[in-house]
Design an enzyme around this catalytic site. Sequence first.
Site, mmCIF file in Angstrom:
data_model
loop_
_atom_site.group_PDB
_atom_site.id
_atom_site.type_symbol
_atom_site.label_atom_id
_atom_site.label_comp_id
_atom_site.label_asym_id
_atom_site.label_seq_id
_atom_site.Cartn_x
_atom_site.Cartn_y
_atom_site.Cartn_z
ATOM 1 N N THR A 118 0.847 -1.170 0.000
ATOM 2 C CA THR A 118 0.000 0.000 0.000
ATOM 3 C C THR A 118 0.897 1.238 0.000
ATOM 4 O OG1 THR A 118 -1.614 -1.301 1.186
ATOM 5 C CG2 THR A 118 -1.792 1.067 1.475
ATOM 6 N N ASP A 161 -7.866 -9.600 1.566
ATOM 7 C CA ASP A 161 -8.313 -8.791 2.702
ATOM 8 C C ASP A 161 -9.694 -9.205 3.196
ATOM 9 O OD1 ASP A 161 -6.128 -7.266 3.330
ATOM 10 O OD2 ASP A 161 -6.767 -5.485 2.250
HETATM 11 N N1 GLY Z 1 -4.499 -4.081 1.611
HETATM 12 C C1 GLY Z 1 -4.256 -3.413 2.830
HETATM 13 C C2 GLY Z 1 -5.484 -2.741 3.355
HETATM 14 O O1 GLY Z 1 -6.321 -2.308 2.603
HETATM 15 O O2 GLY Z 1 -5.639 -2.675 4.531
#
Ligand code: GLY
EC number: 2.3.2.2
Length: 563
Positions: A375, A417
Amino acid sequence: MVLAACSGTKKNSPVIGAGKTVDPYHYSSTKAVTYSKAAVASAHPLASQVGVAIMQKGGNAFDAMIATQLALAVVYPGAGNIGGGGFLMARQTNGHLIALDYREMAPGKASRDMYLDKNGNPVSGLSESGHLSAGVPGTVAGLFATLSYAKLSFKELIQPAINLAEFGFVITAHEASGLNNARAAFIQYSANPGAFVKNAPWKAGDTLIQPDLAATLKRIRDNGAKGFYEGQTATMIVQEMQYGKGMISYDDLRNYKAIERPPVEFSYRGYNVISFPPPSSGGLLLAQMLKIIEKFPVTNYGFQTPRSVQLMVEAERRAYADRAQHMGDPDFWKVPQQTLLSEAYLAERMKDYDSAKASSSSNIQAGQIHESPQTTHISIVDEAGNMVAVTTTLNDSYGSKTVVGGAGFILNDEMDDFSIKPGVPNMYGAVGGEANAIAAGKRMLSSMTPTLVIKDNKPFMVVGTPGGTTIPTSVFQSIVNVIDFNMNAADAVNKPKFHHQWLPDNVMVENNFAAATKTALEKMGYTIVPIGGIGRTELIKILPDGSRETAADSRGDDSVAGY
Ligand code: GLY
């Protein structure tokens, strides 16, 4: 502070944006500067410089965000993206708040048990890499939704990214190492990994030229969002899905929409904090943790003493227990937001808190609610005072490692996720249940926490970071470092971080974390697990004279720019 410069062979020298300062063949990371008017902090020097060049050309913070994010999609392929998604948290000068959700979405053919074998066991890695791990990308929809707050034309904002892709830029040592590490996976999971794979290993100073990505960006420039979600780019995505048995369809792409959400707003020691609501867990976790510790004299306890860290760890533990049970896409699951943030509920959650010893996560479950999870982050403040915090993600580094053949961009692996099975940890070790189960069209729970802090109705701080489930705790600690421990932006970002997420029941600490505090915590019953680095936080603090104290995290290539 200026770190070692990155330079390579000059292939061409297109002007990037309007700025004469943006030279893709010679650049360096600048870690902390106080600018008088406007600032950008992002994961890459070129992206920050592009954002600033756009503001110097007459754009505002929203223009800068669009241009910076597009530049990151080229110069930081590990996390910058057009094949992923993100959240924008912004405040205009008139106080209007904008929380824009362009999180990826489960494809229409997705189903609850899609990553389980016939015995109901998770198939190793299926949600983490390759075509089936990709959600429907939201980034391009998010950029166009942001455009309504911008001043310049999209064509002007995307051109620097096109130039960087078409004529190339020299890569850093971090990027070379990332691409080399991902090489085998790119080949395994892509029909045509394009520019990211070459015969010899990448090294710092090599020039990365991405002609397929440049062509995709031109289609977006010429056709708007349809240049991504329809036409040739959509066909390339769907063909890539067919190659690897993925699920994203033409309908999924055509129907994707960015959504404005009501932000999470709360007070902390006289400051107003504004952060991102579900489908991120970030804003709620941040609110819970800060409201819990607000009752305690944290400044008196001292920075990273056993007392202050122990309190913050116990706040983190309880908030993350709630994340696992109660948080998910609000369009699919009723998130009991009001209760989760109520004083009475948070007081009840801390009733069994003992300042002398560790709680146990097996005794602490989610609270009872009685009401009908690579991210990257960009922080921007412009001359007028518009504040923009954007966190955007491919999830893992280089996402699914699936490069869309001919289109030159990497798809996310955001499906991981979701909670693929109740109680089964995802790649961040986070567990979840029904609230975050997979369903067609649902957005997976995130931890991204783009956050703004206001003081006396004036901009005070823009902050955010990557780091999976460590995101909310890093933002939490950065805010506490500034408000409770009166740190400047650079210290707030770079001081060692720690993290507890309920399960696994341990405290992760960075390698440079104070040894005496570690020992004291172990004596109280905590299990301490050392970790290489937590987060890459970008923070802008607005000083009383209006200047922008700006810090980019020293843990990566991150860099500030401004004027
Ligand atoms: N992929 C990390 C988040 O969205 O928390």
